[in-house]
Design a protein around this motif. Structure first.
Motif, PDB file in Angstrom:
ATOM      1  N   ILE A  71       0.991  -1.355  -0.025  1.00 56.94           N
ATOM      2  CA  ILE A  71      -0.122  -0.033   0.027  1.00 56.94           C
ATOM      3  C   ILE A  71       0.814   1.462  -0.207  1.00 56.94           C
ATOM      4  O   ILE A  71       1.695   0.889   0.814  1.00 56.94           O
ATOM      5  CB  ILE A  71      -1.233   0.203   1.041  1.00 56.94           C
ATOM      6  CG1 ILE A  71      -1.300  -1.344   1.594  1.00 56.94           C
ATOM      7  CG2 ILE A  71      -1.668   1.178   1.326  1.00 56.94           C
ATOM      8  CD1 ILE A  71      -2.130  -2.110   2.177  1.00 56.94           C
ATOM      9  N   ASP A  72       0.633   2.286  -0.965  1.00 55.10           N
ATOM     10  CA  ASP A  72       1.156   3.271  -1.067  1.00 55.10           C
ATOM     11  C   ASP A  72       0.585   4.559   0.439  1.00 55.10           C
ATOM     12  O   ASP A  72      -0.495   5.102  -0.197  1.00 55.10           O
ATOM     13  CB  ASP A  72       0.998   4.074  -2.316  1.00 55.10           C
ATOM     14  CG  ASP A  72       2.106   5.563  -1.987  1.00 55.10           C
ATOM     15  OD1 ASP A  72       2.234   5.741  -1.480  1.00 55.10           O
ATOM     16  OD2 ASP A  72       1.379   5.587  -3.767  1.00 55.10           O
ATOM     17  N   LYS A 104       2.073  -9.400   4.015  1.00 53.51           N
ATOM     18  CA  LYS A 104       2.731 -10.573   3.923  1.00 53.51           C
ATOM     19  C   LYS A 104       1.981 -11.796   4.558  1.00 53.51           C
ATOM     20  O   LYS A 104       2.645 -12.303   5.745  1.00 53.51           O
ATOM     21  CB  LYS A 104       4.123 -10.727   3.323  1.00 53.51           C
ATOM     22  CG  LYS A 104       4.705  -9.941   2.657  1.00 53.51           C
ATOM     23  CD  LYS A 104       6.235  -9.906   2.418  1.00 53.51           C
ATOM     24  CE  LYS A 104       6.586  -8.682   1.577  1.00 53.51           C
ATOM     25  NZ  LYS A 104       6.123  -8.227   0.920  1.00 53.51           N
ATOM     26  N   SER A 105       1.184 -12.864   3.598  1.00 50.61           N
ATOM     27  CA  SER A 105       0.678 -14.058   4.176  1.00 50.61           C
ATOM     28  C   SER A 105       1.329 -15.031   5.117  1.00 50.61           C
ATOM     29  O   SER A 105       2.694 -15.158   4.173  1.00 50.61           O
ATOM     30  CB  SER A 105      -0.577 -14.364   3.404  1.00 50.61           C
ATOM     31  OG  SER A 105       0.249 -15.242   2.208  1.00 50.61           O
ATOM     32  N   ASN A 121       1.552 -11.036   8.675  1.00 51.50           N
ATOM     33  CA  ASN A 121       2.856  -9.780   8.655  1.00 51.50           C
ATOM     34  C   ASN A 121       2.367  -8.428   8.109  1.00 51.50           C
ATOM     35  O   ASN A 121       2.240  -8.501   6.949  1.00 51.50           O
ATOM     36  CB  ASN A 121       4.137 -10.491   8.940  1.00 51.50           C
ATOM     37  CG  ASN A 121       4.358 -11.432   9.485  1.00 51.50           C
ATOM     38  OD1 ASN A 121       3.546 -11.638  11.023  1.00 51.50           O
ATOM     39  ND2 ASN A 121       5.112 -12.658   9.414  1.00 51.50           N
ATOM     40  N   LEU A 122       2.176  -7.586   9.095  1.00 48.49           N
ATOM     41  CA  LEU A 122       1.619  -6.364   8.498  1.00 48.49           C
ATOM     42  C   LEU A 122       2.830  -5.762   8.960  1.00 48.49           C
ATOM     43  O   LEU A 122       3.088  -5.319  10.445  1.00 48.49           O
ATOM     44  CB  LEU A 122       0.023  -5.394   9.239  1.00 48.49           C
ATOM     45  CG  LEU A 122      -0.610  -3.886   9.065  1.00 48.49           C
ATOM     46  CD1 LEU A 122      -0.517  -4.385   7.506  1.00 48.49           C
ATOM     47  CD2 LEU A 122      -0.941  -3.772   9.637  1.00 48.49           C
ATOM     48  N   VAL A 131      -1.376 -10.001  11.679  1.00 49.52           N
ATOM     49  CA  VAL A 131      -2.409  -9.820  11.711  1.00 49.52           C
ATOM     50  C   VAL A 131      -2.956 -10.248  10.510  1.00 49.52           C
ATOM     51  O   VAL A 131      -3.028 -11.534   9.922  1.00 49.52           O
ATOM     52  CB  VAL A 131      -2.211  -8.329  10.908  1.00 49.52           C
ATOM     53  CG1 VAL A 131      -3.412  -8.546  10.905  1.00 49.52           C
ATOM     54  CG2 VAL A 131      -1.888  -7.724  12.027  1.00 49.52           C
ATOM     55  N   THR A 132      -4.026 -11.655  11.577  1.00 48.97           N
ATOM     56  CA  THR A 132      -5.372 -12.242  10.847  1.00 48.97           C
ATOM     57  C   THR A 132      -6.036 -11.628  10.357  1.00 48.97           C
ATOM     58  O   THR A 132      -7.290 -10.820  10.927  1.00 48.97           O
ATOM     59  CB  THR A 132      -5.877 -13.257  11.361  1.00 48.97           C
ATOM     60  OG1 THR A 132      -4.733 -13.642  12.251  1.00 48.97           O
ATOM     61  CG2 THR A 132      -6.259 -14.381  11.010  1.00 48.97           C
TER      62      THR A 132
END
Length: 188
Positions: A71-72, A104-105, A121-122, A131-132
């Motif tokens: 995301i920008d 990234k999952s 992971n956020l 993060v789920t």
């Protein structure tokens, strides 16, 4: 010899029935990550990001896949240009140092044939937290206009912005943030 031919035919049919992973490229014109939070208890504020890129890989037969999104952070849209600049500052997204947010999952989970959640992971402001994302809708089908296969999903998660070094004014401005991802992606 007939047994060998029968085994080869059966193996070929078995391999044909096994689906391969399919890669979908995020459609930036129809993908808008949003975030909402309480503003002094007066109201729930809703903002979004206007520029998102990435890929989604789905293997429906193996019930596996991956999600890789960027995301920008400079594309944040609060609906008010002055606040867009404020929220890009050091106290919040610090876009001068950290121009992107990534997800990234690490695992995707299915309920039957539908994607149910994505674990990953956020990363915001250089801080990475697990993060789920709970998938609230998921649909893959031929896109009627593009004449290509496409998938779309909506997913939601809650995070604490203070976990990402963006907790200024908490608790008055809510620390808990609801993330909502409306995603569409087209098969490569």
């Amino acid at each position: 010899m007939k047994k060998i031919v029968a085994l080869l035919i059966a193996a070929g049919m078995s391999m044909a029935a096994t689906a391969a992973p399919e890669t979908y490229v995020i459609d930036g014109a129809h993908t808008f990550p949003r975030f909402e939070y309480s503003h002094f208890g007066y109201s729930t504020q809703l903002s979004r990001f206007d520029k998102t890129t990435g890929t989604i890989v789905i293997d429906k037969a193996a019930k596996s896949g991956s999600v890789d999104v960027t995301i920008d952070a400079k594309s944040v849209d609060t609906g008010f240009p002055l606040f867009n600049t404020h929220i890009q500052g050091e106290d919040f997204f610090d876009t001068a140092k950290f121009p992107t947010i990534t997800y990234k999952s690490t695992k995707v989970n299915f309920a039957g044939d539908k994607l149910a959640s994505v674990e990953g992971n956020l990363t915001i402001k250089g801080v990475t937290k697990p993060v789920t994302l709970t998938v609230t809708s998921f649909q893959c089908m031929p896109h009627p206009m593009l004449k290509k296969d496409a998938c779309g999903a909506n997913a939601v998660a809650k995070v604490l912005r203070s976990d990402f070094n963006a907790g200024k004014y908490a608790p008055y401005v809510g620390d808990e943030v609801t993330l909502t991802f409306a995603v569409e992606a087209v098969k490569e």
